[in-house]
Design a protein around this motif. Structure first.
Motif, short mmCIF file in Angstrom:
data_model
loop_
_atom_site.label_atom_id
_atom_site.label_comp_id
_atom_site.label_asym_id
_atom_site.label_seq_id
_atom_site.Cartn_x
_atom_site.Cartn_y
_atom_site.Cartn_z
N LEU A 25 -9.60 13.82 54.35
CA LEU A 25 -10.38 15.58 53.25
C LEU A 25 -10.11 15.75 54.17
O LEU A 25 -11.23 16.78 53.48
CB LEU A 25 -12.07 13.87 53.06
CG LEU A 25 -11.79 12.79 52.91
CD1 LEU A 25 -13.15 11.86 53.62
CD2 LEU A 25 -12.06 12.95 51.72
N ALA A 26 -10.52 15.45 55.55
CA ALA A 26 -10.22 16.97 56.60
C ALA A 26 -9.78 17.11 57.81
O ALA A 26 -10.18 15.73 57.44
CB ALA A 26 -11.85 17.77 56.26
N GLY A 27 -9.23 18.05 58.07
CA GLY A 27 -8.78 17.37 59.40
C GLY A 27 -8.82 18.73 60.00
O GLY A 27 -8.48 20.14 59.52
N VAL A 28 -8.20 18.68 61.87
CA VAL A 28 -8.42 20.23 62.28
C VAL A 28 -7.10 19.74 63.65
O VAL A 28 -6.80 19.19 63.83
CB VAL A 28 -9.54 20.22 63.21
CG1 VAL A 28 -9.67 19.72 64.10
CG2 VAL A 28 -8.87 22.06 63.74
N ALA A 29 -5.87 20.62 64.07
CA ALA A 29 -5.33 20.99 64.93
C ALA A 29 -5.27 22.04 65.88
O ALA A 29 -5.97 22.99 65.20
CB ALA A 29 -3.84 21.02 64.44
N ILE A 30 -5.49 21.90 67.15
CA ILE A 30 -6.00 22.52 67.83
C ILE A 30 -4.92 22.49 69.25
O ILE A 30 -4.98 21.84 69.83
CB ILE A 30 -7.40 22.35 68.55
CG1 ILE A 30 -8.61 22.22 67.63
CG2 ILE A 30 -7.97 23.46 69.53
CD1 ILE A 30 -10.63 21.64 67.70
#
Lengths: 286, 181
Positions: free
Chosen positions: A195-200
């Protein structure tokens, strides 16, 4: 449904594939792992005249160390990445994220180059490559080009790749001990599109330096939150004012609603995944 | 007239030759051309997992691979899962735990379950659920399927512990194996 009829070529060398691709006679679609293209063909969202199957081109399947980079051939499958010692030692962000990319049976076929060339807005790989400041090596019959991940992904299923070019390999800088990485995605079922994701990625924490915060599944393609990065760079991880400012900047991103979530929900989820990923940035070298 | 390609492959230990159109996917080839209707066709977009089968020892979606791509491959479908020790144990465990109702997802569930057990998976239920997350079941609620897989892993673990604790058992195990060879 079943895929519509198409012609099929299965070259054994990269050169043969590039010659076929540069021919104007027939509209030619490269086929990598097929784990996205085949569903699109079965649903008749894609109807190529000819499929150019890259699965027998051995020279596109390699993982090697080249100085301060790891080079990954376009036809390397996700399952192979997960088993690779080089990847485990040098690209810890992949180790965190790969288990979230689809399901085991899909990872056994799906390739890194296929995901890069397709540029699905919900795919993890474009975001990972941007967070890692990776570059993409592309080849045509007459030239090779190196494109940074920041410049490669242009929009929904849209990349800097020309129709006569193939993704040859991906170059990822190796992690060093000060680097920190984080990954978080929210999906209804493990392995489904997020639904939503992040890579940092960060060169250091305490304070944060060279942060790269890249969201996926919220917009038309993997999107860097540059203002959030600016709000946090130079600040300590317990600086709640800086974190609050960074979270506020996320409302300026261009959210695309989909069947599962409105733009407002995506904005909310982006805040959630960024906080969770930041709260457990892990050490680089395992 | 669509282009046809000759392929030769091994399916459940038997050599097969066929001439197939490019657009034919692997699971349709197995079902419609070879009559192996154990692998099921659900969504045809890789989401449901009912067509999961083994190609050259790895589990793949039969709907997301073309029959022409299986040229030279070694395919194992649910029809032959029972011929491996793990497959036989898991099928038995599915029966004992009522791990199926309508049976539509079962061929794919068995494929993923065998893969989990043979890759050294633990009895941790979260791990099992993650591994079978690519297989939909609309009857059981998954509980009994997780039970069935965990039970096979447990059986193997306790056998390994027993063998370690009693040297005699290990010896006899070894000699049995030798006798078998």
């Amino acid at each position: 449904m079943k895929a519509p009829d198409f012609q099929y070529q299965c070259p054994r060398t990269l050169n043969d594939a590039l010659v076929q691709l540069s021919s104007d006679d027939v509209e030619c679609q490269p086929l990598a792992g097929g784990q996205s293209l085949m569903p699109m063909m079965n649903l008749r969202l894609a109807q190529p005249e000819m499929l150019l199957d890259l699965n027998n081109i051995a020279e596109l399947s390699f993982i090697r160390e080249a100085g301060s980079h790891i080079e990954i051939g376009a036809m390397v499958r996700y399952a192979t990445l997960l088993e690779s010692k080089l990847i485990h030692h040098h690209i810890p962000l992949f180790v965190q994220a790969l288990p979230h990319i689809a399901h085991a049976a899909i990872r056994n076929r799906g390739t890194i180059g296929g995901s890069v060339a397709l540029a699905d807005p919900a795919a993890e790989m474009p975001a990972l490559l941007k967070a890692l400041d990776a570059t993409i090596e592309v080849v045509s019959k007459s030239s090779t080009r190196t494109i940074s991940a920041d410049d490669f992904f242009l929009g929904t299923y849209e990349t800097a790749l020309r129709s006569d070019e193939l993704v040859h390999s991906i170059k990822v800088p190796v992690a060093i001990s000060e680097h920190r990485y984080g990954f978080y995605e929210l999906a209804r079922r493990h392995g489904d599109y997020a639904l939503a994701g992040v890579a940092i990625g960060a060169h250091s924490v305490e304070p944060y330096t060279n942060l790269r915060i890249v969201f996926f599944s919220i917009s038309d393609c993997a999107v860097r939150a540059v203002e959030a990065e600016d709000a946090l760079n130079g600040k300590l991880s317990n600086d709640s004012t800086a974190l609050g400012n960074a979270l506020e900047t996320l409302s300026k991103l261009n959210y695309y609603e989909d069947a599962n979530a409105s733009s407002a929900t995506k904005n909310h989820l982006a805040r959630v995944v960024m906080q969770r990923a930041l709260s457990k940035l892990s050490t680089a070298v395992s | 007239m669509s282009q046809k390609t000759n392929i030769a492959l091994s399916v459940n230990g038997e050599q097969v030759q066929a001439s197939v159109p490019a657009r034919l996917n692997l699971v349709d080839f197995l079902r419609d051309h070879l009559g192996l209707t154990g692998s099921h066709v659900g969504c045809e977009q890789g989401a449901c997992g009912a067509c999961t089968l083994s190609v050259d020892g790895v589990m793949v979606r039969g709907c997301l691979m073309l029959a022409v791509q299986a040229d030279g491959a070694n395919i194992i479908t649910v029809e032959a899962f029972g011929e491996s020790v793990t497959g036989e144990q898991l099928q038995q465990s599915f029966v004992e735990h009522n791990a199926l109702q309508c049976g539509f997802c079962t061929p794919g569930m068995l494929a993923s379950g065998i893969d989990y057990i043979e890759s050294g998976g633990s009895t941790d239920r979260t791990h099992i659920r993650k591994h079978i997350s690519g297989n939909y079941c609309r009857c059981t609620g998954y509980q009994s399927i997780v039970d069935a897989i965990a039970s096979v892993v447990e059986g193997r673990n306790s056998l390994a512990v027993e063998t370690k604790q009693t040297p005699g058992a290990e010896e006899s195990g070894t000699s049995n194996k030798r006798a078998g060879e």
